[in-house]
Design an enzyme around this catalytic site. Structure first.
Site, PDB file in Angstrom:
ATOM      1  N   ASN A 160      72.171  55.012  42.218  1.00 29.79           N
ATOM      2  CA  ASN A 160      72.636  54.697  40.700  1.00 29.79           C
ATOM      3  C   ASN A 160      71.578  54.005  40.375  1.00 29.79           C
ATOM      4  OD1 ASN A 160      73.587  54.406  38.207  1.00 29.79           O
ATOM      5  ND2 ASN A 160      75.264  53.054  38.989  1.00 29.79           N
ATOM      6  N   GLY A 194      70.735  48.439  43.091  1.00 33.85           N
ATOM      7  CA  GLY A 194      69.369  47.682  42.903  1.00 33.85           C
ATOM      8  C   GLY A 194      68.478  48.248  44.274  1.00 33.85           C
ATOM      9  N   GLU A 226      83.926  50.243  44.340  1.00 34.84           N
ATOM     10  CA  GLU A 226      82.986  49.218  44.122  1.00 34.84           C
ATOM     11  C   GLU A 226      83.569  47.909  43.404  1.00 34.84           C
ATOM     12  OE1 GLU A 226      78.812  51.379  43.161  1.00 34.84           O
ATOM     13  OE2 GLU A 226      80.007  51.203  41.448  1.00 34.84           O
ATOM     14  N   LYS A 237      70.918  53.127  37.033  1.00 35.20           N
ATOM     15  CA  LYS A 237      71.400  52.418  35.917  1.00 35.20           C
ATOM     16  C   LYS A 237      70.398  52.617  34.884  1.00 35.20           C
ATOM     17  CE  LYS A 237      74.331  49.493  38.909  1.00 35.20           C
ATOM     18  NZ  LYS A 237      74.928  48.321  39.289  1.00 35.20           N
ATOM     19  N   SER A 288      76.008  45.801  46.106  1.00 38.78           N
ATOM     20  CA  SER A 288      75.109  44.980  47.066  1.00 38.78           C
ATOM     21  C   SER A 288      74.981  45.798  48.487  1.00 38.78           C
ATOM     22  CB  SER A 288      75.443  43.446  47.169  1.00 38.78           C
ATOM     23  OG  SER A 288      75.322  42.891  46.008  1.00 38.78           O
ATOM     24  N   HIS A 315      81.962  54.283  35.855  1.00 38.74           N
ATOM     25  CA  HIS A 315      81.343  52.976  36.637  1.00 38.74           C
ATOM     26  C   HIS A 315      81.623  51.524  36.134  1.00 38.74           C
ATOM     27  CE1 HIS A 315      78.193  50.209  37.947  1.00 38.74           C
ATOM     28  NE2 HIS A 315      78.069  51.126  38.906  1.00 38.74           N
ATOM     29  N   GLY A 321      75.210  43.754  42.145  1.00 43.05           N
ATOM     30  CA  GLY A 321      74.480  43.123  41.702  1.00 43.05           C
ATOM     31  C   GLY A 321      74.490  41.720  42.145  1.00 43.05           C
ATOM     32  N   GLU A 348      80.345  49.265  35.095  1.00 49.77           N
ATOM     33  CA  GLU A 348      79.552  48.628  33.990  1.00 49.77           C
ATOM     34  C   GLU A 348      80.207  49.399  32.504  1.00 49.77           C
ATOM     35  OE1 GLU A 348      75.787  49.298  35.883  1.00 49.77           O
ATOM     36  OE2 GLU A 348      76.639  47.474  37.023  1.00 49.77           O
TER      37      GLU A 348
HETATM   38  P1  13P Z   1      74.141  47.161  43.543  1.00 52.30           P
HETATM   39  O1  13P Z   1      73.838  47.910  44.648  1.00 52.30           O
HETATM   40  O2  13P Z   1      72.852  46.770  42.626  1.00 52.30           O
HETATM   41  O3  13P Z   1      74.939  45.980  43.852  1.00 52.30           O
HETATM   42  O4  13P Z   1      75.079  47.978  42.448  1.00 52.30           O
HETATM   43  C1  13P Z   1      76.171  48.832  42.734  1.00 52.30           C
HETATM   44  C2  13P Z   1      76.504  49.790  41.825  1.00 52.30           C
HETATM   45  O5  13P Z   1      76.979  49.185  40.840  1.00 52.30           O
HETATM   46  C3  13P Z   1      75.942  51.145  42.124  1.00 52.30           C
HETATM   47  O6  13P Z   1      76.860  51.968  41.329  1.00 52.30           O
END
Ligand code: 13P
Length: 255
Positions: free
Chosen positions: A12, A239, A171, A14, A217, A99, A177, A101
């Protein structure tokens, strides 16, 4: 005994990687990632980079693409939104729904995620429903209850046949993150709770067909251990999916 679930390795992006970076990423990634039909590799680029991703992955049917969000209406005066039909027309096969976010930055509710899942299934794409608790909710021992609440409105609108089309991504918000990953044991426990809830609603066979991914993460050096846990069918990576070499390593970690 139902068929084993294929591992899913999902990136993803983002709000990262515009069209030019997308072209560069795939030039690197596809040179490093051998096609393998025993796993599903999927990227969720930003909508504006989708066409670049599609073009860059022509001739690589082992790499699938999805969008990060949709609106449930088919078309109309909804500035800034994408419909399922548009996503399908552009070549998307999957859609991230709910998600963390979307929920926590943009205020999306579980009732809205249910409408989106309904629209995605009606449009013939695969919804990847994201669920997960905050740190406060975990510390209050409410992690399973929160995830059950997030699943509830979606499960209420699905039939047992449709649930087989669903992918769930667990998640935990506190792991996204932050560099803090759920322990493999905590991830396994939450995945078991998600599957138990699916089984309660639709029976064990239907629940066993649903891939449940872990996100938060995930890195090249922890992906294999997470994916070795029972019920962890793959990873949804933020990330670390932005780096071609790192994500190619995560794809290899599926075994
Ligand atoms: P990170 O891998 O950056 O922690 O993000 C996870 C995520 O939100 C994937 O959708």
């Amino acid at each position: 005994m139902s068929a084993p679930r294929r591992p899913v390795l999902a990136g993803n992006w983002k709000m990262n990687h515009g069209p030019s970076e997308t072209v560069r990423f795939f030039a690197d990634f596809l040179a490093m990632h051998e096609p393998a039909d025993d796993r599903t590799v999927v990227f969720f680029p930003p909508a504006i980079s989708f066409a670049a991703a599609k073009e860059a992955t022509q001739g690589r049917p082992d790499v699938r693409l999805g969008v990060q969000n949709v609106y449930w209406e088919a078309s109309g005066a909804f500035t800034g939104e994408l419909s399922v039909g548009m996503a399908r027309d552009a070549g998307a096969e999957l859609v991230l729904i709910g998600h963390s976010e979307r929920r926590h930055v943009f205020g999306e509710t579980s009732a809205e995620t249910a409408k989106k899942v309904r629209a995605v299934l009606a449009g013939g794409l695969t919804p990847v429903l994201c669920v997960g608790e905050t740190l406060d909710e975990r510390q209050a021992d409410r992690a399973e209850a929160v995830v059950a609440e997030q699943l509830e409105p979606v499960l209420a609108i699905l039939s047992a046949d449709e649930v087989a089309e669903l992918v769930v991504a667990y998640e935990p918000v506190w792991a996204i993150g932050t560099g803090v990953t759920a322990t493999p044991q905590d991830a396994a426990a939450m995945h078991a709770a998600v599957r138990a809830r699916l089984a309660q609603a639709f029976g064990q066979e239907a629940a066993d067909a649903v891939p449940v991914l872990y996100g938060g993460s995930v890195k090249p050096d922890n992906a294999a251990e997470l994916m070795s846990q029972p019920g962890v069918d793959g990873v949804l990576v933020g990330g670390a999916s932005l780096d071609a070499q790192g994500f190619a390593g995560i794809c290899r970690a599926a075994g």
